[in-house]
Enzyme design. Structure first.
Site, PDB file in Angstrom:
ATOM      1  N   ASP A 182      -1.957  -0.775  -4.409  1.00 57.16           N
ATOM      2  CA  ASP A 182      -3.034  -1.632  -4.200  1.00 57.16           C
ATOM      3  C   ASP A 182      -3.852  -1.934  -5.211  1.00 57.16           C
ATOM      4  OD1 ASP A 182      -4.529  -2.442  -1.285  1.00 57.16           O
ATOM      5  OD2 ASP A 182      -5.688  -2.382  -2.857  1.00 57.16           O
ATOM      6  N   ASN A 240      -1.172  -5.213  -8.953  1.00 59.62           N
ATOM      7  CA  ASN A 240      -1.277  -6.408  -8.586  1.00 59.62           C
ATOM      8  C   ASN A 240       0.252  -6.754  -7.914  1.00 59.62           C
ATOM      9  OD1 ASN A 240      -1.149  -9.069  -7.595  1.00 59.62           O
ATOM     10  ND2 ASN A 240      -2.694  -9.783  -9.234  1.00 59.62           N
ATOM     11  N   ASP A 242       1.694  -5.755   3.894  1.00 52.48           N
ATOM     12  CA  ASP A 242       0.554  -6.068   4.790  1.00 52.48           C
ATOM     13  C   ASP A 242      -0.530  -6.432   3.920  1.00 52.48           C
ATOM     14  OD1 ASP A 242      -1.362  -5.830   6.930  1.00 52.48           O
ATOM     15  OD2 ASP A 242      -1.972  -3.924   6.566  1.00 52.48           O
ATOM     16  N   CYS A 293      -2.652 -11.690   8.684  1.00 53.02           N
ATOM     17  CA  CYS A 293      -3.356 -11.310   9.746  1.00 53.02           C
ATOM     18  C   CYS A 293      -4.583 -12.702   9.853  1.00 53.02           C
ATOM     19  CB  CYS A 293      -4.267 -10.073   9.199  1.00 53.02           C
ATOM     20  SG  CYS A 293      -5.055 -10.234   7.529  1.00 53.02           S
ATOM     21  N   PHE A 298      -0.042  -3.382  -0.840  1.00 52.42           N
ATOM     22  CA  PHE A 298      -1.512  -3.888  -0.201  1.00 52.42           C
ATOM     23  C   PHE A 298      -1.726  -2.482   0.637  1.00 52.42           C
ATOM     24  CE2 PHE A 298       1.019  -7.773  -0.601  1.00 52.42           C
ATOM     25  CZ  PHE A 298       0.281  -8.601  -1.368  1.00 52.42           C
TER      26      PHE A 298
END
Length: 256
Positions: free
Chosen positions: A113, A141, A160, A200, A91
């Protein structure tokens, strides 16, 4: 423009202001989405420097404002154990963790990514810093990539991901997603390897995130030695009477 005049008094020159009030949350408050220049137009691809790393940031078309400033010191923390390591940055977005790893003398960094535009910007950022020879990039992916890998191809894996849940109703599904990528990463790492893992979403509380990590480690048949537990940078303050501000979890582990 008032802002430009005020900044000029402090010796700060800006090229202009671009408003990004286009988050979906505005509609929940009955507010319109707004996106565009305030004042004259300018080139919205800007160069910034963080932790000594240079980035090109597309403030008009990038995700949110084009760069995630809340991970500044977490990126600095993960630098300290990158030297000589073969790193996988999942990511990667526009390459922030990957570039910090490469700058910290990792032997090689592979940045992944699902967004082709993000990967292209990460590649441009690598060239901007003269790090392209130490890095490789892939559009993929992560949920497909990690199961396809075997053995112990990396010494250090960084996870992340974007927020897997933005409501209480989707927390269980998010738990499954977080566990899947963390379990796969733990299995791929050799004993003594390192894992940096984040969430997050404030709906994924610290207790839930830790519960998920323990379950993933149990199923992967590994133990985790915690090196650091961190949160967002202090310029994203946590207000105790506003629980939504306590959202970022960042753990750095050694797999033993």
């Amino acid at each position: 423009m008032i802002l430009r005049e005020l900044l000029a008094k402090d010796g700060i020159t800006i090229r202009g202001v671009y408003e990004r009030s286009d988050a979906n949350e505005r509609t929940k408050e009955g507010l319109p989405k707004v996106k565009g220049f305030i004042g004259e137009e300018f080139d919205t691809t800007v160069e910034i420097v963080e932790n000594g790393v240079h980035y090109l940031v597309d403030v008009a078309n990038g995700q949110k404002t084009g760069f995630f400033l809340d991970q500044k010191y977490n990126r600095l923390a993960m630098q300290r154990i990158c030297k000589g390591k073969k790193v996988l940055d999942c990511f990667t977005h526009t390459g922030s963790f990957a570039l910090n790893a490469a700058k910290a003398e990792a032997s090689h960094v592979h940045a992944v990514d699902i967004s082709g535009d993000a990967v292209e910007m990460a590649r441009r950022n690598a060239c901007l810093n003269g790090l392209e020879s130490k890095m490789s990039f892939e559009i993929a992916n992560v949920f497909d990539l990690l199961p396809a890998l075997s053995g112990h191809p990396y010494d250090y894996i960084i996870l992340d991901p974007p927020a897997f849940t933005k409501s209480h109703q989707t927390v269980e599904a998010a738990m499954r997603g977080y566990k899947e990528i963390n379990l796969r990463a733990m299995k791929l790492l050799p004993r003594g390897g390192y894992l940096a893992t984040c969430s997050c979403s404030h709906f994924m509380t610290e207790d839930l995130f830790c519960k998920m990590l323990r379950a993933a480690a149990f199923d992967a048949k590994v133990s985790l030695r915690q090196i650091e537990a961190r949160q967002q940078s202090p310029d994203h303050p946590i207000l105790w009477n506003v629980p939504e501000t306590n959202y970022l979890k960042f753990y750095l582990f050694q797999v033993v």
